[in-house]
Design an enzyme around this catalytic site. Structure first.
Site, PDB file in Angstrom:
ATOM      1  N   LYS A  13     -43.015  20.345  33.843  1.00 41.43           N
ATOM      2  CA  LYS A  13     -43.133  20.393  32.375  1.00 41.43           C
ATOM      3  C   LYS A  13     -42.698  21.764  31.839  1.00 41.43           C
ATOM      4  CE  LYS A  13     -47.590  19.467  32.285  1.00 41.43           C
ATOM      5  NZ  LYS A  13     -47.883  19.362  33.723  1.00 41.43           N
ATOM      6  N   ARG A  88     -54.390  16.771  27.421  1.00 40.09           N
ATOM      7  CA  ARG A  88     -54.663  16.474  28.826  1.00 40.09           C
ATOM      8  C   ARG A  88     -55.654  15.327  28.954  1.00 40.09           C
ATOM      9  NH1 ARG A  88     -52.630  21.613  30.813  1.00 40.09           N
ATOM     10  NH2 ARG A  88     -52.764  21.707  33.065  1.00 40.09           N
ATOM     11  N   ARG A 127     -44.372  27.741  44.292  1.00 47.52           N
ATOM     12  CA  ARG A 127     -43.947  28.253  42.981  1.00 47.52           C
ATOM     13  C   ARG A 127     -44.209  29.754  42.843  1.00 47.52           C
ATOM     14  NH1 ARG A 127     -45.877  25.376  37.533  1.00 47.52           N
ATOM     15  NH2 ARG A 127     -47.989  25.868  38.229  1.00 47.52           N
ATOM     16  N   ARG A 160     -49.331  32.008  41.127  1.00 47.10           N
ATOM     17  CA  ARG A 160     -50.477  31.801  40.243  1.00 47.10           C
ATOM     18  C   ARG A 160     -51.735  31.555  41.066  1.00 47.10           C
ATOM     19  NH1 ARG A 160     -48.799  27.404  35.715  1.00 47.10           N
ATOM     20  NH2 ARG A 160     -50.879  26.682  36.265  1.00 47.10           N
ATOM     21  N   ARG A 171     -56.896  20.371  40.783  1.00 44.49           N
ATOM     22  CA  ARG A 171     -56.162  20.111  39.533  1.00 44.49           C
ATOM     23  C   ARG A 171     -55.616  18.682  39.519  1.00 44.49           C
ATOM     24  NH1 ARG A 171     -51.905  24.671  39.849  1.00 44.49           N
ATOM     25  NH2 ARG A 171     -51.133  23.955  37.845  1.00 44.49           N
TER      26      ARG A 171
END
Ligand code: AMP
Length: 222
Positions: A13, A88, A127, A160, A171
């Protein structure tokens, strides 16, 4: 045009929104980025939010919604925006429609980046994010030219806190619990479009662009 990108963490996203924002000349709003800016800036909101973001839990509704409503007051959004990270859950979707319905406006299109769990885990665990410009890289799929350094602004790259494996799983669980109600909500109001998003970012981007350009009914999830 007001566009929402939906999808699990790691669906792309953020990556897609940033490129789309440039192509369509619309601002990109990411609630995750706004929260991280608050955490980095040590604001009261950031201190409160950090207790949740670090564990991969939702930041409380009132906190995140107020932050977004403040962002909506800025004048740069008059031609629309690309929103990522919100809503969300169903409650947030209803709040969002409430905000725009009150102004006789609508969210025009909701694009769901449909991504398999194995791809999500592979993307998130590798990431890297730039501390300065927020640009995204990946240790294997999209490595920076110089290790640890952002190609665009030479900022420092970091992993992160919530991209560590245990938090990624949390998550995903939180996401799965909420997503079906959210998708049903947008399906019922005929605004939901789905794009298969396991492929590389440029391929997915073209599918999204075609969808937006064509207002193409064939991809509508029914
Ligand atoms: P993201 O960058 O979208 O993956 O968001 C990072 C984290 O910020 C999430 O795991 C949540 O802890 C928090 N967050 C972002 N957006 C929301 C939201 N709409 N509602 C609640 N928490 C959020």
């Amino acid at each position: 045009m007001k566009i929402i990108l939906l999808g699990p963490p790691g669906a792309g996203k953020g990556t897609q929104s940033k490129v789309l924002a440039k192509r369509l000349n619309l601002p990109h709003i990411s609630t995750g980025d706004l929260l991280r800016q608050n955490v980095a800036g040590g604001t009261e909101l950031g201190k409160e939010a950090k207790r949740f973001t670090n564990k991969g839990m939702f930041v409380p509704h009132d906190l995140v919604t107020k932050m977004l409503v403040d962002r909506f007051q800025k004048p740069d959004l008059k031609n629309g925006f690309i929103l990522d990270g919100y809503p969300r859950n169903l409650k947030q979707a209803e709040v969002l429609d409430g905000i725009f319905n009150a102004k006789k406006e609508l969210i025009d299109i909701v694009i769901y980046l449909d991504t398999s769990e194995s791809v999500v885990i592979q993307r998130l665990s590798g990431r890297l994010v730039c501390k300065s410009c927020g640009g995204n890289f990946h240790v294997k799929n999209m490595p920076p030219k110089v290790s640890g350094v952002c190609d665009s602004c030479k900022g420092e790259l970091y992993q992160r806190e919530d991209d560590k494996e245990a938090t990624i799983r949390n998550r995903l669980e939180v996401y799965k619990k909420e997503v079906s109600c959210l998708l049903d909500y947008y399906k019922e109001s005929n605004r939901l479009h789905a794009v298969l998003a396991d492929e590389d970012a440029p391929v997915v981007l073209e599918k999204i662009i075609q969808l937006i350009k064509a207002g193409n009914d064939t991809s509508k999830v029914g």
